[in-house]
Scaffold this active site. Structure first.
Site, PDB file in Angstrom:
ATOM      1  N   LYS A  59      37.078  51.271  38.877  1.00 44.52           N
ATOM      2  CA  LYS A  59      35.722  51.784  39.085  1.00 44.52           C
ATOM      3  C   LYS A  59      35.490  53.209  38.573  1.00 44.52           C
ATOM      4  CE  LYS A  59      33.852  48.871  40.132  1.00 44.52           C
ATOM      5  NZ  LYS A  59      33.748  47.660  39.238  1.00 44.52           N
ATOM      6  N   HIS A 120      44.475  48.979  34.583  1.00 48.63           N
ATOM      7  CA  HIS A 120      44.325  49.825  35.779  1.00 48.63           C
ATOM      8  C   HIS A 120      45.709  50.242  36.291  1.00 48.63           C
ATOM      9  CE1 HIS A 120      40.095  49.223  36.045  1.00 48.63           C
ATOM     10  NE2 HIS A 120      40.112  47.998  36.516  1.00 48.63           N
ATOM     11  N   SER A 150      32.260  52.820  45.130  1.00 50.25           N
ATOM     12  CA  SER A 150      32.074  51.824  44.068  1.00 50.25           C
ATOM     13  C   SER A 150      33.045  50.655  44.256  1.00 50.25           C
ATOM     14  CB  SER A 150      32.305  52.488  42.707  1.00 50.25           C
ATOM     15  OG  SER A 150      32.146  51.557  41.675  1.00 50.25           O
TER      16      SER A 150
HETATM   17  S1  PPS Z   1      36.228  48.078  36.684  1.00 50.65           S
HETATM   18  O1  PPS Z   1      35.862  46.830  37.399  1.00 50.65           O
HETATM   19  O2  PPS Z   1      37.257  48.836  37.416  1.00 50.65           O
HETATM   20  O3  PPS Z   1      36.590  47.860  35.284  1.00 50.65           O
HETATM   21  O4  PPS Z   1      34.888  48.945  36.747  1.00 50.65           O
HETATM   22  P1  PPS Z   1      34.575  50.235  35.876  1.00 50.65           P
HETATM   23  O5  PPS Z   1      33.920  49.808  34.619  1.00 50.65           O
HETATM   24  O6  PPS Z   1      35.762  51.112  35.787  1.00 50.65           O
HETATM   25  O7  PPS Z   1      33.552  51.017  36.785  1.00 50.65           O
HETATM   26  C1  PPS Z   1      32.287  50.513  37.158  1.00 50.65           C
HETATM   27  C2  PPS Z   1      31.477  51.710  37.601  1.00 50.65           C
HETATM   28  O8  PPS Z   1      31.068  52.460  36.438  1.00 50.65           O
HETATM   29  C3  PPS Z   1      29.643  52.489  36.380  1.00 50.65           C
HETATM   30  N1  PPS Z   1      29.187  52.468  34.993  1.00 50.65           N
HETATM   31  C4  PPS Z   1      28.450  53.437  34.435  1.00 50.65           C
HETATM   32  N2  PPS Z   1      27.997  54.601  34.942  1.00 50.65           N
HETATM   33  C5  PPS Z   1      27.230  55.368  34.115  1.00 50.65           C
HETATM   34  N3  PPS Z   1      26.907  55.025  32.859  1.00 50.65           N
HETATM   35  C6  PPS Z   1      27.342  53.864  32.310  1.00 50.65           C
HETATM   36  N4  PPS Z   1      27.024  53.545  31.088  1.00 50.65           N
HETATM   37  C7  PPS Z   1      28.169  53.014  33.128  1.00 50.65           C
HETATM   38  N5  PPS Z   1      28.767  51.822  32.936  1.00 50.65           N
HETATM   39  C8  PPS Z   1      29.382  51.498  34.076  1.00 50.65           C
HETATM   40  C9  PPS Z   1      29.229  51.250  37.154  1.00 50.65           C
HETATM   41  O9  PPS Z   1      27.873  51.300  37.530  1.00 50.65           O
HETATM   42  C10 PPS Z   1      30.202  51.322  38.335  1.00 50.65           C
HETATM   43  O10 PPS Z   1      29.918  52.407  39.215  1.00 50.65           O
HETATM   44  P2  PPS Z   1      28.984  52.285  40.523  1.00 50.65           P
HETATM   45  O11 PPS Z   1      29.111  53.616  41.204  1.00 50.65           O
HETATM   46  O12 PPS Z   1      29.524  51.169  41.343  1.00 50.65           O
HETATM   47  O13 PPS Z   1      27.605  52.036  40.020  1.00 50.65           O
END
Ligand code: PPS
Length: 308
Positions: A59, A120, A150
């Site tokens: 996340k 991860h 998250s």
């Molecule tokens: S995972 O499942 O671990 O691969 O998830 P990951 O992609 O690492 O994290 C998901 C969170 O990143 C946010 N996210 C973004 N934030 C801002 N801008 C962009 N472009 C973006 N893309 C993904 C996503 O909304 C998740 O965070 P939260 O706080 O839950 O919204």
């Protein structure tokens, strides 16, 4: 290529094999059972010298970084990212989803170079071949409190993770590291301490939010790509939260709802810094801060967890 085509078959897989499975420690790190039981294959994974590893604690903005990297690798021709969903373009090394979807190791074997590999895994568990091959790594870190919030929402909608319980229960588990991929502190510190020994670009989610184009330029430089400011702007637009939330190739809508139930919480949820303030009680905040002080003492690693 999409896992949607498998959704009817997925439903026939016995739920107890993959769904809401327990965590099993691998070298002391709790991993979900299907990953732990296939650990030998993951450990023996053969990296190639032109592999790029995108490593994160869950996340932290993995998908965001994967999409940015793919845009850069395609010289900013963002249209080329529409060839497949992000989890196909940038396979998950230790991923071991329900069959017939192939595990990450098998998918990567037939993925042409240069590969963008997602993981991860904490630094200590990364297959040795990545270091023998001197692979480049981009690590993205996100502050602990927003990561916890998250991850809590993700654990509700992702049926491959153990049940998170209530937020109060989850906050305790997160802080003690009793969640898949283990302790947040060990993860961010392990990679931080390794950054000078290997070719690692260590970035922060909060910096990406503050100035996305600045961070895109850092990634370009690291990958040896010199793209124009117009192209940087194009990548910035293409990888904005709004664009990625609407894009079926980045919002994980191609994964069946039996696995990722986006009606419980969307994968692209809020994408903000400071959402933890809507969840943490005062007492949880104090406990977190105290643990943070103990665990991060003596380290130069610094996080920001507020909107500025
Ligand atoms: S995972 O499942 O671990 O691969 O998830 P990951 O992609 O690492 O994290 C998901 C969170 O990143 C946010 N996210 C973004 N934030 C801002 N801008 C962009 N472009 C973006 N893309 C993904 C996503 O909304 C998740 O965070 P939260 O706080 O839950 O919204």
């Amino acid at each position: 290529m999409s896992s949607l085509v498998y959704s009817n078959i997925l439903l026939q897989v016995p739920e107890e094999t993959f769904y809401r499975v327990p965590l099993i420690p691998v070298h002391g790190v709790p991993l979900i059972k299907p990953i732990a039981t296939s650990w030998e294959r993951i450990e023996k994974f053969q990296a190639r010298s032109d592999d790029l590893l995108i490593a994160t604690y869950p996340k932290a903005g993995t998908t965001w970084m994967q999409e940015i990297v793919d845009c850069i690798m395609n010289q900013g021709e963002v249209e080329k990212t529409s060839r497949a969903p992000i989890h196909v373009r940038s396979p998950f090394l230790e991923g071991n989803p329900p069959p017939p979807i192939k595990c990450g190791v098998d998918v990567l074997k037939v993925t042409p170079s240069p590969r963008m590999v997602k993981t991860h895994l904490p630094f200590a568990l990364v297959p040795e071949s990545f270091w023998h091959q001197k692979c480049k790594v981009i690590y993205v870190a996100r502050n602990a409190k927003d990561s916890a919030v998250s991850y809590y929402h993700f654990a509700q909608m992702n049926k491959l993770l153990p049940e998170p319980g209530t937020w109060d229960e989850y906050a305790v588990k997160f802080l003690s590291g009793d969640v898949a991929w283990g302790n947040w502190f060990s993860h961010v510190l392990g990679w931080w301490n390794a950054r000078d020994k290997h070719d690692i670009l260590y970035l922060f989610y909060e910096d990406m939010k503050e100035d996305p184009k600045r961070e895109i330029r850092k990634v370009m430089k690291f990958l040896g790509k010199d793209l124009s400011e117009d192209v940087v702007e194009k990548i910035h637009q293409h990888t904005s939260f709004t664009a990625m939330k609407e894009n079926p190739l980045t919002n994980y809508s191609s994964i069946p709802s039996s696995v990722l139930d986006q009606s419980l919480s969307p994968f692209m949820r809020k994408g903000e810094v400071g959402d933890w303030m809507n969840h943490f009680t005062e007492s949880q905040n104090q406990i977190f801060d105290e643990e943070y002080r103990k665990k991060m003492e003596g380290s130069t690693l610094m996080f920001r967890c507020k909107v500025w």
